[in-house]
Design a protein around this motif. Structure first.
Motif, PDB file in Angstrom:
ATOM      1  N   LEU A  30       0.827  -1.212   0.000  1.00  0.00           N
ATOM      2  CA  LEU A  30       0.000   0.000   0.000  1.00  0.00           C
ATOM      3  C   LEU A  30       0.856   1.254   0.000  1.00  0.00           C
ATOM      4  O   LEU A  30       0.517   2.238  -0.652  1.00  0.00           O
ATOM      5  CB  LEU A  30      -0.937   0.018   1.210  1.00  0.00           C
ATOM      6  CG  LEU A  30      -2.159  -0.878   1.130  1.00  0.00           C
ATOM      7  CD1 LEU A  30      -2.913  -0.865   2.456  1.00  0.00           C
ATOM      8  CD2 LEU A  30      -3.061  -0.467  -0.006  1.00  0.00           C
ATOM      9  N   TYR A  33       2.271   1.704  -3.534  1.00  0.00           N
ATOM     10  CA  TYR A  33       1.211   2.229  -4.399  1.00  0.00           C
ATOM     11  C   TYR A  33       0.898   3.689  -4.063  1.00  0.00           C
ATOM     12  O   TYR A  33       0.665   4.502  -4.947  1.00  0.00           O
ATOM     13  CB  TYR A  33      -0.052   1.374  -4.285  1.00  0.00           C
ATOM     14  CG  TYR A  33       0.055   0.043  -4.978  1.00  0.00           C
ATOM     15  CD1 TYR A  33       0.454  -0.052  -6.307  1.00  0.00           C
ATOM     16  CD2 TYR A  33      -0.244  -1.136  -4.313  1.00  0.00           C
ATOM     17  CE1 TYR A  33       0.550  -1.271  -6.956  1.00  0.00           C
ATOM     18  CE2 TYR A  33      -0.162  -2.360  -4.953  1.00  0.00           C
ATOM     19  CZ  TYR A  33       0.240  -2.421  -6.273  1.00  0.00           C
ATOM     20  OH  TYR A  33       0.334  -3.632  -6.915  1.00  0.00           O
ATOM     21  N   HIS A  62      -9.380   0.011  -0.928  1.00  0.00           N
ATOM     22  CA  HIS A  62      -8.195  -0.566  -1.568  1.00  0.00           C
ATOM     23  C   HIS A  62      -8.469  -2.041  -1.840  1.00  0.00           C
ATOM     24  O   HIS A  62      -9.154  -2.705  -1.061  1.00  0.00           O
ATOM     25  CB  HIS A  62      -6.962  -0.520  -0.651  1.00  0.00           C
ATOM     26  CG  HIS A  62      -6.316   0.795  -0.492  1.00  0.00           C
ATOM     27  ND1 HIS A  62      -5.800   1.537  -1.532  1.00  0.00           N
ATOM     28  CD2 HIS A  62      -6.056   1.518   0.631  1.00  0.00           C
ATOM     29  CE1 HIS A  62      -5.257   2.654  -1.063  1.00  0.00           C
ATOM     30  NE2 HIS A  62      -5.406   2.657   0.242  1.00  0.00           N
ATOM     31  N   GLU A  63      -7.884  -2.542  -2.905  1.00  0.00           N
ATOM     32  CA  GLU A  63      -7.986  -3.961  -3.258  1.00  0.00           C
ATOM     33  C   GLU A  63      -6.635  -4.352  -3.845  1.00  0.00           C
ATOM     34  O   GLU A  63      -6.128  -3.670  -4.735  1.00  0.00           O
ATOM     35  CB  GLU A  63      -9.102  -4.102  -4.292  1.00  0.00           C
ATOM     36  CG  GLU A  63      -9.293  -5.423  -4.912  1.00  0.00           C
ATOM     37  CD  GLU A  63     -10.392  -5.354  -5.975  1.00  0.00           C
ATOM     38  OE1 GLU A  63     -10.170  -5.952  -7.042  1.00  0.00           O
ATOM     39  OE2 GLU A  63     -11.426  -4.714  -5.763  1.00  0.00           O
ATOM     40  N   ILE A  64      -6.032  -5.430  -3.326  1.00  0.00           N
ATOM     41  CA  ILE A  64      -4.708  -5.845  -3.790  1.00  0.00           C
ATOM     42  C   ILE A  64      -4.693  -7.337  -4.069  1.00  0.00           C
ATOM     43  O   ILE A  64      -5.184  -8.131  -3.266  1.00  0.00           O
ATOM     44  CB  ILE A  64      -3.607  -5.534  -2.749  1.00  0.00           C
ATOM     45  CG1 ILE A  64      -3.544  -4.050  -2.417  1.00  0.00           C
ATOM     46  CG2 ILE A  64      -2.243  -6.013  -3.239  1.00  0.00           C
ATOM     47  CD1 ILE A  64      -2.542  -3.706  -1.343  1.00  0.00           C
ATOM     48  N   ASP A  65      -4.087  -7.708  -5.199  1.00  0.00           N
ATOM     49  CA  ASP A  65      -3.788  -9.098  -5.514  1.00  0.00           C
ATOM     50  C   ASP A  65      -2.273  -9.244  -5.489  1.00  0.00           C
ATOM     51  O   ASP A  65      -1.561  -8.503  -6.184  1.00  0.00           O
ATOM     52  CB  ASP A  65      -4.308  -9.486  -6.906  1.00  0.00           C
ATOM     53  CG  ASP A  65      -5.825  -9.464  -6.981  1.00  0.00           C
ATOM     54  OD1 ASP A  65      -6.480  -9.863  -5.993  1.00  0.00           O
ATOM     55  OD2 ASP A  65      -6.353  -9.046  -8.022  1.00  0.00           O
ATOM     56  N   TYR A  66      -1.790 -10.184  -4.686  1.00  0.00           N
ATOM     57  CA  TYR A  66      -0.361 -10.463  -4.597  1.00  0.00           C
ATOM     58  C   TYR A  66      -0.065 -11.649  -5.512  1.00  0.00           C
ATOM     59  O   TYR A  66      -0.592 -12.739  -5.306  1.00  0.00           O
ATOM     60  CB  TYR A  66       0.033 -10.791  -3.155  1.00  0.00           C
ATOM     61  CG  TYR A  66      -0.329  -9.686  -2.196  1.00  0.00           C
ATOM     62  CD1 TYR A  66       0.499  -8.589  -2.041  1.00  0.00           C
ATOM     63  CD2 TYR A  66      -1.507  -9.736  -1.454  1.00  0.00           C
ATOM     64  CE1 TYR A  66       0.171  -7.568  -1.160  1.00  0.00           C
ATOM     65  CE2 TYR A  66      -1.848  -8.727  -0.579  1.00  0.00           C
ATOM     66  CZ  TYR A  66      -0.999  -7.651  -0.432  1.00  0.00           C
ATOM     67  OH  TYR A  66      -1.330  -6.639   0.433  1.00  0.00           O
ATOM     68  N   SER A  93      -6.232   2.042 -11.019  1.00  0.00           N
ATOM     69  CA  SER A  93      -5.753   0.662 -11.122  1.00  0.00           C
ATOM     70  C   SER A  93      -4.241   0.692 -11.267  1.00  0.00           C
ATOM     71  O   SER A  93      -3.687   1.609 -11.882  1.00  0.00           O
ATOM     72  CB  SER A  93      -6.387  -0.035 -12.323  1.00  0.00           C
ATOM     73  OG  SER A  93      -7.756  -0.276 -12.080  1.00  0.00           O
ATOM     74  N   SER A 104       2.141  -7.720  -8.656  1.00  0.00           N
ATOM     75  CA  SER A 104       0.929  -7.358  -7.918  1.00  0.00           C
ATOM     76  C   SER A 104       0.032  -6.500  -8.798  1.00  0.00           C
ATOM     77  O   SER A 104       0.513  -5.765  -9.666  1.00  0.00           O
ATOM     78  CB  SER A 104       1.312  -6.580  -6.651  1.00  0.00           C
ATOM     79  OG  SER A 104       0.179  -6.133  -5.956  1.00  0.00           O
ATOM     80  N   ALA A 106      -3.549  -3.912  -8.179  1.00  0.00           N
ATOM     81  CA  ALA A 106      -4.328  -3.282  -7.111  1.00  0.00           C
ATOM     82  C   ALA A 106      -5.280  -2.248  -7.705  1.00  0.00           C
ATOM     83  O   ALA A 106      -5.145  -1.848  -8.869  1.00  0.00           O
ATOM     84  CB  ALA A 106      -3.398  -2.619  -6.093  1.00  0.00           C
ATOM     85  N   LYS A 107      -6.225  -1.823  -6.864  1.00  0.00           N
ATOM     86  CA  LYS A 107      -7.147  -0.738  -7.206  1.00  0.00           C
ATOM     87  C   LYS A 107      -7.382   0.092  -5.943  1.00  0.00           C
ATOM     88  O   LYS A 107      -7.423  -0.438  -4.842  1.00  0.00           O
ATOM     89  CB  LYS A 107      -8.497  -1.279  -7.693  1.00  0.00           C
ATOM     90  CG  LYS A 107      -8.444  -1.971  -9.019  1.00  0.00           C
ATOM     91  CD  LYS A 107      -9.837  -2.411  -9.452  1.00  0.00           C
ATOM     92  CE  LYS A 107      -9.764  -3.079 -10.812  1.00  0.00           C
ATOM     93  NZ  LYS A 107     -11.089  -3.440 -11.310  1.00  0.00           N
ATOM     94  N   SER A 108      -7.546   1.386  -6.144  1.00  0.00           N
ATOM     95  CA  SER A 108      -7.919   2.300  -5.064  1.00  0.00           C
ATOM     96  C   SER A 108      -9.062   3.174  -5.550  1.00  0.00           C
ATOM     97  O   SER A 108      -8.960   3.784  -6.615  1.00  0.00           O
ATOM     98  CB  SER A 108      -6.753   3.224  -4.672  1.00  0.00           C
ATOM     99  OG  SER A 108      -5.655   2.493  -4.203  1.00  0.00           O
TER     100      SER A 108
END
Length: 138
Positions: A30, A33, A62-66, A93, A104, A106-108
């Motif tokens: 985070l 980002y 927030h959304e995160i893919d590792y 994005s 990774s 992610a989106k905010s």
């Protein structure tokens, strides 16, 4: 869907970003980002003559893919674009690349905010104009 322009920013990985396993800690993604997002909305927007984002943006989600671990070393490259643009919110994005490999996504969800009055606000025409080239079109 057509590709939007991407704002690209290199973020250094610091020793303090590491966890006990020698990888970037999940919560520190985070921070990486955030550094790229601040560069886009403060430095990038200011270079286009727009300073209003500095007056307030709050994060609603927030959304995160590792996808893979990131080790200490060279800076990571973060590519950002706007995947949704609404009257009073927009979604940033991201894709984070470590040594050229996607590590990774992610989106905010960002909400323009009037810090003085203490409430959300709508995007201005100038802000929408700045975001438009980075916005995906379906």
């Amino acid at each position: 869907m057509t590709d939007a322009d991407r704002f690209i920013y290199d973020v250094p990985v610091r020793w303090s970003d590491m966890d006990a396993y020698g990888h970037v800690n999940n919560a520190r993604f985070l921070t990486l980002y955030e550094e790229a997002r601040v560069a886009m909305f403060f430095v990038g927007a200011k270079a286009h003559g727009l300073g209003s984002f500095e007056e307030g943006i709050v994060i609603a989600r927030h959304e995160i893919d590792y996808l893979r671990p990131v080790d200490f070393g060279d800076p990571v490259r973060i590519e950002m674009w706007i995947s949704e643009l609404r009257a009073a919110a927009f979604t940033v994005s991201y894709e984070l690349f470590d040594d050229g490999v996607l590590a990774s996504r992610a989106k905010s969800v960002c909400v323009p905010y009037n810090l003085v009055k203490g409430h959300p606000r709508r995007l201005s025409d100038a802000e929408r104009d700045f975001l438009r080239p980075y916005t995906e079109v379906s």
